[in-house]
Design a protein around this motif. Structure first.
Motif, PDB file in Angstrom:
ATOM      1  N   HIS A 184      21.055  68.100  35.398  1.00  0.00           N
ATOM      2  CA  HIS A 184      21.929  68.994  36.161  1.00  0.00           C
ATOM      3  C   HIS A 184      22.942  68.233  37.012  1.00  0.00           C
ATOM      4  N   ASP A 185      22.761  66.931  37.134  1.00  0.00           N
ATOM      5  CA  ASP A 185      23.662  66.119  37.957  1.00  0.00           C
ATOM      6  C   ASP A 185      24.816  65.630  37.085  1.00  0.00           C
ATOM      7  N   VAL A 186      25.900  66.373  37.091  1.00  0.00           N
ATOM      8  CA  VAL A 186      27.069  66.027  36.286  1.00  0.00           C
ATOM      9  C   VAL A 186      27.889  64.933  36.968  1.00  0.00           C
ATOM     10  N   ALA A 187      27.982  64.994  38.296  1.00  0.00           N
ATOM     11  CA  ALA A 187      28.842  64.063  39.035  1.00  0.00           C
ATOM     12  C   ALA A 187      28.420  62.615  38.843  1.00  0.00           C
ATOM     13  N   VAL A 188      27.113  62.377  38.720  1.00  0.00           N
ATOM     14  CA  VAL A 188      26.617  61.007  38.653  1.00  0.00           C
ATOM     15  C   VAL A 188      27.125  60.272  37.420  1.00  0.00           C
ATOM     16  N   ASP A 189      27.530  61.021  36.394  1.00  0.00           N
ATOM     17  CA  ASP A 189      27.855  60.408  35.104  1.00  0.00           C
ATOM     18  C   ASP A 189      29.351  60.360  34.806  1.00  0.00           C
ATOM     19  N   VAL A 190      30.188  60.790  35.763  1.00  0.00           N
ATOM     20  CA  VAL A 190      31.629  60.885  35.504  1.00  0.00           C
ATOM     21  C   VAL A 190      32.215  59.552  35.059  1.00  0.00           C
ATOM     22  N   ALA A 191      31.942  58.494  35.803  1.00  0.00           N
ATOM     23  CA  ALA A 191      32.535  57.197  35.482  1.00  0.00           C
ATOM     24  C   ALA A 191      32.048  56.673  34.141  1.00  0.00           C
ATOM     25  N   PHE A 192      30.814  57.008  33.772  1.00  0.00           N
ATOM     26  CA  PHE A 192      30.259  56.477  32.531  1.00  0.00           C
ATOM     27  C   PHE A 192      30.798  57.226  31.309  1.00  0.00           C
TER      28      PHE A 192
ATOM     29  N   ALA B 227       2.558  49.164  40.024  1.00  0.00           N
ATOM     30  CA  ALA B 227       3.262  48.270  40.942  1.00  0.00           C
ATOM     31  C   ALA B 227       4.439  47.583  40.266  1.00  0.00           C
ATOM     32  N   GLY B 228       5.572  47.576  40.959  1.00  0.00           N
ATOM     33  CA  GLY B 228       6.696  46.743  40.570  1.00  0.00           C
ATOM     34  C   GLY B 228       7.536  47.209  39.409  1.00  0.00           C
ATOM     35  N   VAL B 229       7.294  48.414  38.894  1.00  0.00           N
ATOM     36  CA  VAL B 229       8.038  48.859  37.715  1.00  0.00           C
ATOM     37  C   VAL B 229       8.740  50.188  38.000  1.00  0.00           C
ATOM     38  N   PRO B 230       9.845  50.460  37.296  1.00  0.00           N
ATOM     39  CA  PRO B 230      10.552  51.729  37.492  1.00  0.00           C
ATOM     40  C   PRO B 230       9.766  52.908  36.916  1.00  0.00           C
ATOM     41  N   HIS B 231       9.725  53.983  37.678  1.00  0.00           N
ATOM     42  CA  HIS B 231       9.146  55.242  37.226  1.00  0.00           C
ATOM     43  C   HIS B 231      10.286  56.247  37.104  1.00  0.00           C
ATOM     44  N   ASN B 232      10.617  56.620  35.874  1.00  0.00           N
ATOM     45  CA  ASN B 232      11.692  57.580  35.629  1.00  0.00           C
ATOM     46  C   ASN B 232      11.163  58.987  35.893  1.00  0.00           C
ATOM     47  N   LEU B 233      11.530  59.537  37.033  1.00  0.00           N
ATOM     48  CA  LEU B 233      11.027  60.846  37.445  1.00  0.00           C
ATOM     49  C   LEU B 233      12.018  61.928  37.013  1.00  0.00           C
ATOM     50  N   LEU B 234      11.726  62.575  35.898  1.00  0.00           N
ATOM     51  CA  LEU B 234      12.563  63.670  35.428  1.00  0.00           C
ATOM     52  C   LEU B 234      12.540  64.778  36.476  1.00  0.00           C
ATOM     53  N   ALA B 235      13.719  65.087  37.018  1.00  0.00           N
ATOM     54  CA  ALA B 235      13.782  65.962  38.193  1.00  0.00           C
ATOM     55  C   ALA B 235      14.520  67.264  37.921  1.00  0.00           C
ATOM     56  N   ASP B 236      14.644  67.657  36.651  1.00  0.00           N
ATOM     57  CA  ASP B 236      15.425  68.848  36.316  1.00  0.00           C
ATOM     58  C   ASP B 236      14.932  70.103  37.036  1.00  0.00           C
ATOM     59  N   ARG B 237      13.638  70.193  37.295  1.00  0.00           N
ATOM     60  CA  ARG B 237      13.096  71.403  37.931  1.00  0.00           C
ATOM     61  C   ARG B 237      13.517  71.527  39.391  1.00  0.00           C
ATOM     62  N   TYR B 238      13.822  70.394  40.023  1.00  0.00           N
ATOM     63  CA  TYR B 238      14.038  70.420  41.471  1.00  0.00           C
ATOM     64  C   TYR B 238      15.399  69.892  41.915  1.00  0.00           C
TER      65      TYR B 238
ATOM     66  N   GLY C 140      27.115  55.474  24.531  1.00  0.00           N
ATOM     67  CA  GLY C 140      26.096  54.507  24.924  1.00  0.00           C
ATOM     68  C   GLY C 140      26.142  54.119  26.382  1.00  0.00           C
ATOM     69  N   PHE C 141      27.052  54.724  27.152  1.00  0.00           N
ATOM     70  CA  PHE C 141      27.135  54.432  28.578  1.00  0.00           C
ATOM     71  C   PHE C 141      26.605  55.629  29.360  1.00  0.00           C
ATOM     72  N   GLY C 142      25.788  55.366  30.358  1.00  0.00           N
ATOM     73  CA  GLY C 142      25.234  56.459  31.150  1.00  0.00           C
ATOM     74  C   GLY C 142      24.731  55.970  32.485  1.00  0.00           C
ATOM     75  N   ALA C 143      24.595  56.901  33.422  1.00  0.00           N
ATOM     76  CA  ALA C 143      24.123  56.578  34.766  1.00  0.00           C
ATOM     77  C   ALA C 143      22.608  56.692  34.839  1.00  0.00           C
ATOM     78  N   ILE C 144      22.006  55.843  35.640  1.00  0.00           N
ATOM     79  CA  ILE C 144      20.560  55.877  35.814  1.00  0.00           C
ATOM     80  C   ILE C 144      20.127  57.193  36.458  1.00  0.00           C
ATOM     81  N   GLY C 145      21.016  57.806  37.250  1.00  0.00           N
ATOM     82  CA  GLY C 145      20.703  59.092  37.859  1.00  0.00           C
ATOM     83  C   GLY C 145      20.776  60.258  36.897  1.00  0.00           C
ATOM     84  N   ARG C 146      21.261  60.013  35.692  1.00  0.00           N
ATOM     85  CA  ARG C 146      21.307  61.053  34.664  1.00  0.00           C
ATOM     86  C   ARG C 146      20.210  60.845  33.617  1.00  0.00           C
ATOM     87  N   TYR C 147      19.943  59.580  33.283  1.00  0.00           N
ATOM     88  CA  TYR C 147      19.044  59.292  32.165  1.00  0.00           C
ATOM     89  C   TYR C 147      17.823  58.455  32.542  1.00  0.00           C
ATOM     90  N   GLY C 148      17.735  57.991  33.781  1.00  0.00           N
ATOM     91  CA  GLY C 148      16.650  57.094  34.148  1.00  0.00           C
ATOM     92  C   GLY C 148      16.924  55.680  33.669  1.00  0.00           C
TER      93      GLY C 148
END
Length: 353
Positions: free
Chosen positions: A269-277, A319-330, A288-296
């Motif tokens: 739902h976050d369209v703005a985060v991906d404008v530059a990409f 510990a120490g690793v990225p957790h991609n939290l799909l947040a579409d519901r919230y 093949g370009f995308g924002a981490i706030g859109r795709y993790g």
């Protein structure tokens, strides 16, 4: 200073990463308080002036207060970062040119020369080429990399750039250059401003939280910190490449800079985060370009796929690793990052660290 009942202090940086105001004294004093066990460093994004940033910090701290309850032996405090971020221009080319003049005032004459070409852009290919060439020459080099096609952008002839950007090429180019300047500024402040300040804070566990371009700022800071020096890192709809933890910020994961979990919220739902990409894809002539706030975090072997849970849900952090939290519901927009579900994830990560 209190933020929803939590001890808090502000720290401000200028566009070069230099401390201004009290030069970090209030944050150092807060970190020196033996009662504070966990210092949460909040960093706003590029849509914010200081008033809006303070409102965001207050709302997020309020949600943390609502979900955190009492945990014996842990006392949170907040360090609130203020930095000169700028909102993407709304309106036409004149407003976009004004924003670029503000971002790189030392290049005002070059930008003025590009502005003089605007009336001829639709009729003359030479004007389009000269317009792009002038603007590209005004950009601050050093932040270009292949993760957003900026490396390619600066090697292409001006006419090719305009052709690839297609309809509204001038607006797309100005938007991308505004993004690029904010990318460079966030990285500079992270490396030369926030990271050195963090190195002076002995005592509490350090938890970095960044929204939007603040996510890039805190990740750049983390990338410049020693291994094992941070407890958690939370990126709320961050504006940097989804390849970041496989590329520019690989060290954060590979060298264990963060001892606890790394949280990455991402939402369709976050369209703005991906404008530059989206513009980057046009520049490169490929997807093949995308924002981490859109795709993790993508192409990062250690990344864990998960969801942002309701309050009370149980996370299984690594510990120490990225957790991609799909947040579409919230998360239903770029600034929708202060809800209790996000606060619950943040508090859960802090408590587990």
């Amino acid at each position: 200073m209190l933020l929803s009942g939590f001890p808090a202090a502000e720290v401000e940086f200028d566009r070069t990463g230099a401390l201004v105001g009290d030069r970090g004294a209030a944050v150092r004093a807060l970190a020196a308080d033996p009662a504070v066990t966990d210092l949460v460093v909040l960093t706003h994004g590029w849509n914010d002036d200081h008033l809006v940033a303070r409102l965001l910090y207050s709302a997020l701290a309020g949600s943390v207060r609502a979900v955190s309850g009492d945990r014996p032996g842990r006392r949170l405090a907040f360090a609130c970062v203020l930095w000169p971020s700028r909102k993407l221009a709304e309106g036409g080319l004149a407003e976009r040119l004004d924003l670029l003049r503000d971002l790189v005032p030392e290049q005002r004459l070059t930008i003025d020369a590009a502005a003089d070409l605007v009336p001829a852009l639709t009729a003359r290919a030479t004007a389009r080429t000269a317009f792009a060439a002038a603007l590209l020459s005004a950009a601050a080099r050093g932040a270009d990399d292949p993760e957003d096609a900026s490396t390619q952008l600066f090697t292409l002839p001006g006419g090719t750039v305009m052709d690839r950007l297609g309809v509204d090429a001038a607006a797309h180019l100005l938007d991308f250059l505004a993004y690029y300047e904010m990318k460079a500024r966030a990285g500079l402040i992270g490396v030369h401003g926030l990271a050195p300040l963090l190195a002076t804070l002995a005592g509490p566990k350090l938890h970095l939280v960044g929204h939007s371009f603040g996510g890039r700022l805190v990740t750049a800071a983390a990338n410049a910190c020693p291994a094992g020096s941070l407890a958690t890192l939370t990126l709320l709809q961050a504006v940097f490449s989804d390849d970041g933890f496989a590329g520019s910020f690989r060290r954060v994961v590979a060298e264990g800079v963060v001892t606890g979990p790394i949280l990455v919220t991402h939402s369709a739902h976050d369209v703005a985060v991906d404008v530059a990409f989206a513009i980057a894809s046009r520049i490169a002539g490929s997807d093949g370009f995308g924002a981490i706030g859109r795709y993790g975090a993508q192409r990062t072997a250690e990344a864990v796929a998960a969801e942002l849970l309701p309050v009370g849900g149980t996370y299984r952090w690594r510990a120490g690793v990225p957790h991609n939290l799909l947040a579409d519901r919230y998360v239903h927009g770029h600034t929708d990052v202060c809800g209790r579900q996000i606060a619950h994830a943040l508090w859960s990560a802090i408590a587990a660290s």
